[in-house]
Design an enzyme around this catalytic site. Structure first.
Site, PDB file in Angstrom:
ATOM      1  N   CYS A  86      44.202  45.154  33.991  1.00  0.00           N
ATOM      2  CA  CYS A  86      44.772  46.430  33.509  1.00  0.00           C
ATOM      3  C   CYS A  86      45.119  46.652  32.001  1.00  0.00           C
ATOM      4  O   CYS A  86      44.103  46.718  31.433  1.00  0.00           O
ATOM      5  CB  CYS A  86      45.925  46.508  34.481  1.00  0.00           C
ATOM      6  SG  CYS A  86      46.709  48.241  34.526  1.00  0.00           S
ATOM      7  N   HIS A 195      44.558  44.713  40.034  1.00  0.00           N
ATOM      8  CA  HIS A 195      45.413  43.500  39.798  1.00  0.00           C
ATOM      9  C   HIS A 195      44.853  42.350  40.988  1.00  0.00           C
ATOM     10  O   HIS A 195      45.650  42.550  41.922  1.00  0.00           O
ATOM     11  CB  HIS A 195      46.942  43.953  39.951  1.00  0.00           C
ATOM     12  CG  HIS A 195      47.258  44.682  38.643  1.00  0.00           C
ATOM     13  ND1 HIS A 195      48.033  44.119  37.876  1.00  0.00           N
ATOM     14  CD2 HIS A 195      47.142  46.179  38.520  1.00  0.00           C
ATOM     15  CE1 HIS A 195      48.304  45.185  36.627  1.00  0.00           C
ATOM     16  NE2 HIS A 195      48.009  46.350  37.460  1.00  0.00           N
ATOM     17  N   GLU A 197      45.967  39.524  40.765  1.00  0.00           N
ATOM     18  CA  GLU A 197      47.228  38.756  41.060  1.00  0.00           C
ATOM     19  C   GLU A 197      48.399  39.287  42.222  1.00  0.00           C
ATOM     20  O   GLU A 197      49.050  38.511  42.655  1.00  0.00           O
ATOM     21  CB  GLU A 197      47.988  38.322  39.638  1.00  0.00           C
ATOM     22  CG  GLU A 197      48.700  39.419  39.136  1.00  0.00           C
ATOM     23  CD  GLU A 197      48.122  40.552  38.483  1.00  0.00           C
ATOM     24  OE1 GLU A 197      48.635  41.586  37.940  1.00  0.00           O
ATOM     25  OE2 GLU A 197      46.991  40.949  38.762  1.00  0.00           O
TER      26      GLU A 197
END
EC number: 6.3.5.3
Length: 224
Positions: A86, A195, A197
């Site tokens: 990002c 994302h 994660e």
């Protein structure tokens, strides 16, 4: 394998990334302050999402000049692994480690959603745990995620197989060619707006992102 997570003023996804690398994968992980100038001990550097320096001037423009970024550039030039997520992707384009730029979303709104992605290539260490053409689901959360490059650069990226992820189905932000993530020509530097994660622990509703990190560890084991 030792991970380093860069922390800028305004970063807000750094602990999420560290949770994946340290707690889920059990790998040594160091938080790297933006003023640090020694990252020689790291195998992988991750620049997380957030709003580095408040996104003043434009996203990633100030972070690119942080002392640590010169070390990240040298780290990448040695063929070591770098991931920008990002805002981290934006920083990598500003630093010249990846081509193109990230502009305001097509509708000028901040987008927070889960989106399907197609894994375009598994030729990079970052995507080797996936299958070509595999469709995965990852969260996005950005206001400036529209990938843009001039025609010549875009053709070069496509011809070199540098597009690793594309938005599948509806394009959420107007990115050219539905591009969601690209790597450099060597394949060791990856930038992506989604994302991974946030989709690594099943308790959050999905774990498609975990394979991005697991693939690196599997490669190390295979070479050992």
């Amino acid at each position: 394998m030792k991970f380093g997570v860069v922390v800028f003023p305004g970063s807000n996804c750094d602990r999420d990334v560290a949770y994946v690398t340290r707690d889920l994968l059990g790998q040594p992980t160091r938080m790297v302050w933006h003023q640090d100038t020694d990252i020689a001990d790291l195998d992988v550097v991750i620049i997380p999402g957030g709003f580095s320096y408040g996104d003043y001037l434009r996203c990633g423009a100030i972070a690119r000049f942080s002392p640590v970024m010169q070390q990240v550039v040298e780290h990448a030039q040695k063929g070591k692994l770098v991931l920008g997520i990002c805002n981290g992707f934006q920083v990598l384009t500003e630093a010249g480690l990846l081509p193109g730029a990230l502009a305001r979303n097509r509708d000028l709104h901040f987008i927070c959603d889960r989106v399907p992605l197609t894994v375009e290539s598994t030729n990079s260490l970052w995507t080797q745990a996936y299958n070509p053409g595999e469709v995965i689901t990852l969260p996005i959360a950005h206001g400036e995620g529209r990938f843009y490059a001039d025609e010549a650069t875009l053709s070069e990226i496509e011809d070199n197989g540098q597009v690793l992820f594309r938005y599948a189905g509806e394009n959420p932000n107007g990115s050219l060619n539905n591009i969601a993530g690209i790597c450099d020509r060597q394949g060791n530097v990856l930038g992506m707006m989604p994302h991974p994660e946030r989709a690594s622990d099943p308790v959050l509703g999905g774990s498609d992102g975990l394979k991005l990190f697991q693939g690196l560890l599997e490669k190390v084991v295979a070479l050992a």
